[in-house]
Design a protein around this motif. Structure first.
Motif, PDB file in Angstrom:
ATOM      1  N   ALA A 122      30.780  50.865  22.974  1.00 18.01           N
ATOM      2  CA  ALA A 122      29.463  51.505  22.956  1.00 18.01           C
ATOM      3  C   ALA A 122      28.366  50.503  23.271  1.00 18.01           C
ATOM      4  O   ALA A 122      27.415  50.806  24.006  1.00 18.01           O
ATOM      5  N   VAL A 123      28.480  49.294  22.739  1.00 15.31           N
ATOM      6  CA  VAL A 123      27.483  48.249  23.007  1.00 15.31           C
ATOM      7  C   VAL A 123      27.543  47.830  24.470  1.00 15.31           C
ATOM      8  O   VAL A 123      26.511  47.586  25.113  1.00 15.31           O
ATOM      9  N   GLY A 124      28.742  47.756  25.029  1.00 14.50           N
ATOM     10  CA  GLY A 124      28.879  47.404  26.436  1.00 14.50           C
ATOM     11  C   GLY A 124      28.195  48.395  27.350  1.00 14.50           C
ATOM     12  O   GLY A 124      27.685  48.029  28.418  1.00 14.50           O
ATOM     13  N   ASP A 125      28.141  49.661  26.928  1.00 18.56           N
ATOM     14  CA  ASP A 125      27.502  50.696  27.738  1.00 18.56           C
ATOM     15  C   ASP A 125      25.984  50.517  27.833  1.00 18.56           C
ATOM     16  O   ASP A 125      25.344  51.143  28.679  1.00 18.56           O
ATOM     17  N   VAL A 126      25.408  49.676  26.970  1.00 17.06           N
ATOM     18  CA  VAL A 126      23.964  49.427  27.037  1.00 17.06           C
ATOM     19  C   VAL A 126      23.602  48.691  28.324  1.00 17.06           C
ATOM     20  O   VAL A 126      22.489  48.808  28.826  1.00 17.06           O
ATOM     21  N   GLY A 127      24.561  47.921  28.853  1.00 15.30           N
ATOM     22  CA  GLY A 127      24.341  47.299  30.158  1.00 15.30           C
ATOM     23  C   GLY A 127      23.960  45.839  30.147  1.00 15.30           C
ATOM     24  O   GLY A 127      23.481  45.310  31.161  1.00 15.30           O
ATOM     25  N   LEU A 128      24.211  45.142  29.023  1.00 19.09           N
ATOM     26  CA  LEU A 128      23.883  43.716  28.950  1.00 19.09           C
ATOM     27  C   LEU A 128      25.082  42.825  29.242  1.00 19.09           C
ATOM     28  O   LEU A 128      24.981  41.607  29.150  1.00 19.09           O
ATOM     29  N   GLY A 129      26.193  43.429  29.582  1.00 15.94           N
ATOM     30  CA  GLY A 129      27.411  42.665  29.808  1.00 15.94           C
ATOM     31  C   GLY A 129      28.424  42.904  28.705  1.00 15.94           C
ATOM     32  O   GLY A 129      28.142  43.568  27.706  1.00 15.94           O
ATOM     33  N   LYS A 130      29.603  42.371  28.899  1.00 15.15           N
ATOM     34  CA  LYS A 130      30.677  42.572  27.930  1.00 15.15           C
ATOM     35  C   LYS A 130      30.382  41.810  26.650  1.00 15.15           C
ATOM     36  O   LYS A 130      30.129  40.604  26.669  1.00 15.15           O
ATOM     37  N   ALA A 165      28.888  31.507   7.804  1.00 12.77           N
ATOM     38  CA  ALA A 165      29.415  30.492   8.724  1.00 12.77           C
ATOM     39  C   ALA A 165      30.499  31.099   9.608  1.00 12.77           C
ATOM     40  O   ALA A 165      31.281  31.943   9.156  1.00 12.77           O
ATOM     41  N   PRO A 166      30.591  30.679  10.868  1.00  8.93           N
ATOM     42  CA  PRO A 166      31.578  31.263  11.785  1.00  8.93           C
ATOM     43  C   PRO A 166      32.961  30.666  11.606  1.00  8.93           C
ATOM     44  O   PRO A 166      33.110  29.478  11.302  1.00  8.93           O
ATOM     45  N   ALA A 167      33.979  31.512  11.792  1.00  9.97           N
ATOM     46  CA  ALA A 167      35.346  30.995  11.816  1.00  9.97           C
ATOM     47  C   ALA A 167      35.536  30.134  13.053  1.00  9.97           C
ATOM     48  O   ALA A 167      36.160  29.073  13.003  1.00  9.97           O
ATOM     49  N   ASP A 168      35.008  30.596  14.178  1.00 10.61           N
ATOM     50  CA  ASP A 168      34.969  29.801  15.410  1.00 10.61           C
ATOM     51  C   ASP A 168      33.995  30.479  16.353  1.00 10.61           C
ATOM     52  O   ASP A 168      33.655  31.647  16.198  1.00 10.61           O
ATOM     53  N   LEU A 169      33.551  29.722  17.328  1.00  8.90           N
ATOM     54  CA  LEU A 169      32.601  30.237  18.317  1.00  8.90           C
ATOM     55  C   LEU A 169      33.164  30.121  19.728  1.00  8.90           C
ATOM     56  O   LEU A 169      32.413  30.072  20.711  1.00  8.90           O
ATOM     57  N   ASP A 170      34.494  30.101  19.831  1.00  9.21           N
ATOM     58  CA  ASP A 170      35.127  29.920  21.140  1.00  9.21           C
ATOM     59  C   ASP A 170      34.818  31.055  22.102  1.00  9.21           C
ATOM     60  O   ASP A 170      34.829  30.863  23.322  1.00  9.21           O
ATOM     61  N   ALA A 171      34.551  32.256  21.553  1.00  7.86           N
ATOM     62  CA  ALA A 171      34.281  33.411  22.419  1.00  7.86           C
ATOM     63  C   ALA A 171      32.872  33.373  23.013  1.00  7.86           C
ATOM     64  O   ALA A 171      32.574  34.124  23.947  1.00  7.86           O
ATOM     65  N   ILE A 172      32.013  32.507  22.476  1.00 10.45           N
ATOM     66  CA  ILE A 172      30.618  32.448  22.925  1.00 10.45           C
ATOM     67  C   ILE A 172      30.503  31.607  24.186  1.00 10.45           C
ATOM     68  O   ILE A 172      31.044  30.502  24.268  1.00 10.45           O
ATOM     69  N   ARG A 173      29.815  32.130  25.156  1.00  9.82           N
ATOM     70  CA  ARG A 173      29.506  31.370  26.369  1.00  9.82           C
ATOM     71  C   ARG A 173      28.007  31.131  26.404  1.00  9.82           C
ATOM     72  O   ARG A 173      27.223  32.060  26.277  1.00  9.82           O
ATOM     73  N   ARG A 174      27.618  29.880  26.572  1.00 11.73           N
ATOM     74  CA  ARG A 174      26.201  29.532  26.540  1.00 11.73           C
ATOM     75  C   ARG A 174      25.462  30.276  27.649  1.00 11.73           C
ATOM     76  O   ARG A 174      25.825  30.198  28.818  1.00 11.73           O
ATOM     77  N   ALA A 175      24.405  30.993  27.257  1.00 11.55           N
ATOM     78  CA  ALA A 175      23.673  31.815  28.214  1.00 11.55           C
ATOM     79  C   ALA A 175      22.334  31.199  28.601  1.00 11.55           C
ATOM     80  O   ALA A 175      21.855  31.378  29.723  1.00 11.55           O
ATOM     81  N   GLY A 176      21.716  30.476  27.646  1.00 11.48           N
ATOM     82  CA  GLY A 176      20.419  29.880  27.935  1.00 11.48           C
ATOM     83  C   GLY A 176      19.353  30.915  28.254  1.00 11.48           C
ATOM     84  O   GLY A 176      18.421  30.663  29.013  1.00 11.48           O
ATOM     85  N   ALA A 177      19.457  32.109  27.695  1.00 10.95           N
ATOM     86  CA  ALA A 177      18.541  33.201  28.013  1.00 10.95           C
ATOM     87  C   ALA A 177      17.329  33.187  27.086  1.00 10.95           C
ATOM     88  O   ALA A 177      17.281  32.460  26.087  1.00 10.95           O
ATOM     89  N   ASP A 178      16.350  34.009  27.415  1.00 12.39           N
ATOM     90  CA  ASP A 178      15.164  34.130  26.569  1.00 12.39           C
ATOM     91  C   ASP A 178      15.491  34.797  25.240  1.00 12.39           C
ATOM     92  O   ASP A 178      15.005  34.384  24.187  1.00 12.39           O
ATOM     93  N   VAL A 179      16.296  35.855  25.292  1.00 15.99           N
ATOM     94  CA  VAL A 179      16.582  36.640  24.087  1.00 15.99           C
ATOM     95  C   VAL A 179      18.085  36.896  23.984  1.00 15.99           C
ATOM     96  O   VAL A 179      18.733  37.245  24.979  1.00 15.99           O
ATOM     97  N   GLY A 180      18.609  36.728  22.797  1.00 15.74           N
ATOM     98  CA  GLY A 180      20.012  37.051  22.528  1.00 15.74           C
ATOM     99  C   GLY A 180      20.110  38.089  21.428  1.00 15.74           C
ATOM    100  O   GLY A 180      19.182  38.251  20.619  1.00 15.74           O
ATOM    101  N   PRO A 216       9.804  43.273  27.925  1.00 15.61           N
ATOM    102  CA  PRO A 216       9.339  43.096  29.307  1.00 15.61           C
ATOM    103  C   PRO A 216      10.483  42.730  30.247  1.00 15.61           C
ATOM    104  O   PRO A 216      11.422  42.010  29.868  1.00 15.61           O
ATOM    105  N   GLY A 217      10.393  43.184  31.473  1.00 14.58           N
ATOM    106  CA  GLY A 217      11.467  42.984  32.438  1.00 14.58           C
ATOM    107  C   GLY A 217      11.682  41.550  32.858  1.00 14.58           C
ATOM    108  O   GLY A 217      12.755  41.211  33.379  1.00 14.58           O
ATOM    109  N   HIS A 218      10.695  40.677  32.636  1.00 16.54           N
ATOM    110  CA  HIS A 218      10.867  39.291  33.085  1.00 16.54           C
ATOM    111  C   HIS A 218      11.649  38.435  32.093  1.00 16.54           C
ATOM    112  O   HIS A 218      12.000  37.296  32.398  1.00 16.54           O
ATOM    113  N   TYR A 219      11.966  38.975  30.896  1.00 19.41           N
ATOM    114  CA  TYR A 219      12.804  38.228  29.963  1.00 19.41           C
ATOM    115  C   TYR A 219      14.249  38.233  30.461  1.00 19.41           C
ATOM    116  O   TYR A 219      14.755  39.245  30.947  1.00 19.41           O
ATOM    117  N   THR A 220      14.910  37.103  30.294  1.00 20.32           N
ATOM    118  CA  THR A 220      16.351  37.069  30.537  1.00 20.32           C
ATOM    119  C   THR A 220      17.059  37.373  29.220  1.00 20.32           C
ATOM    120  O   THR A 220      16.678  36.866  28.162  1.00 20.32           O
TER     121      THR A 220
END
Length: 261
Positions: free
Chosen positions: A68-76, A99-114, A142-146
């Motif tokens: 359902a979250v993927g259907d929002v259109g921000l990526g998998k 605290a996280p068990a691990d963060l291996d699934a996270i890929r650095r995005a460097g975006a404005d908003v997460g 706003p549309g200019h945010y990544t």
């Protein structure tokens, strides 16, 4: 709503509390039978308590929710879990949920908003409101945010978002999390905003928008507008938390007054 529910919601001229009770979910004017509550009120309490317990213990359907979250259109969406091994440990050890068990699934995005969507203390609330609330927030920004691809977090407390936000490398993190159920609401979502998230952040560094659960609580669009305003304010101010104020309501009142002139 059933006919019985509909009639119960109408003010009763013989009951001085009925009009006020029809405007709130709070448990007020319950009455008494002798030195105890009326049987109806006792049963209502037990039903509400059971709903709250169920909301806490109901497991998040991760596969269905990430779809359902993927259907929002921000990526998998990525999926992260805390150090809490199961629900019992999560409830007994709040520190492990931060605290996280691990963060291996996270890929650095460097975006404005997460975005992090966390089960918190009410997975039911996240399943009911998480995806449409996220869509409303994205529509208001706003549309200019990544925007970074979303992250789904399980057995999560609010502070887990700081670790995820730092791993994503986002400037501002918006966390949607199931709030602690009460005896009148079991499916409420809270939104926490942290500018420049990192594990050392405290609650004073965050802004919170609570009680999101339409139709009885804050609506998706209302909440999304507050989020958009806070993101913009945090970017101007360079920080979030106690120094950042929500001015959306004041702006709305000013607009309404201007229209009346």
């Amino acid at each position: 709503m059933s006919a019985a529910d509909s009639s119960a919601a109408q003010p009763n001229p013989m009951d001085p509390w009925s009009e006020l009770r029809s405007t709130t979910q709070s448990r007020i004017g319950l009455g008494r039978a002798g030195d105890a509550l009326p049987t109806r009120r006792v049963l209502e309490f037990r039903v509400a308590h059971a709903a709250a317990r169920d909301a806490v213990h109901l497991p998040l359907d991760v596969a269905a929710f990430t779809s359902a979250v993927g259907d929002v259109g921000l990526g998998k969406p990525s999926v992260v879990r805390s150090l809490a091994a199961d629900r019992g440990q999560y409830l007994r050890r709040p520190d492990l949920g931060r605290a996280p068990a691990d963060l291996d699934a996270i890929r650095r995005a460097g975006a404005d908003v997460g975005f992090v969507l966390a089960d918190g203390l009410s997975p039911r609330a996240l399943m009911d409101h998480g995806a449409p609330l996220l869509a409303a927030i994205v529509a208001e920004l706003p549309g200019h945010y990544t925007l970074a691809p979303p992250v789904v977090a399980t057995q999560a407390r609010v502070a887990l978002g700081d670790h995820i936000g730092a791993a994503l490398g986002v400037t501002t993190l918006v966390m949607l999390i199931g709030e602690r159920p009460g005896l009148s609401v079991a499916d409420s979502v809270g939104i926490y905003l942290t500018h420049r998230p990192q594990p050392a952040r405290t609650d004073a560094d965050r802004n919170c928008i609570s009680n999101v659960h339409p139709p009885d609580g804050l609506g998706y669009v209302q909440a999304a507008r507050v989020v958009a305003g806070l993101v913009s304010g945090a970017r101007r101010l360079g920080r979030s938390g106690v120094d950042l104020k929500d001015t959306s309501r004041a702006a709305a009142i000013g607009t309404a007054e201007a229209l009346e002139l």
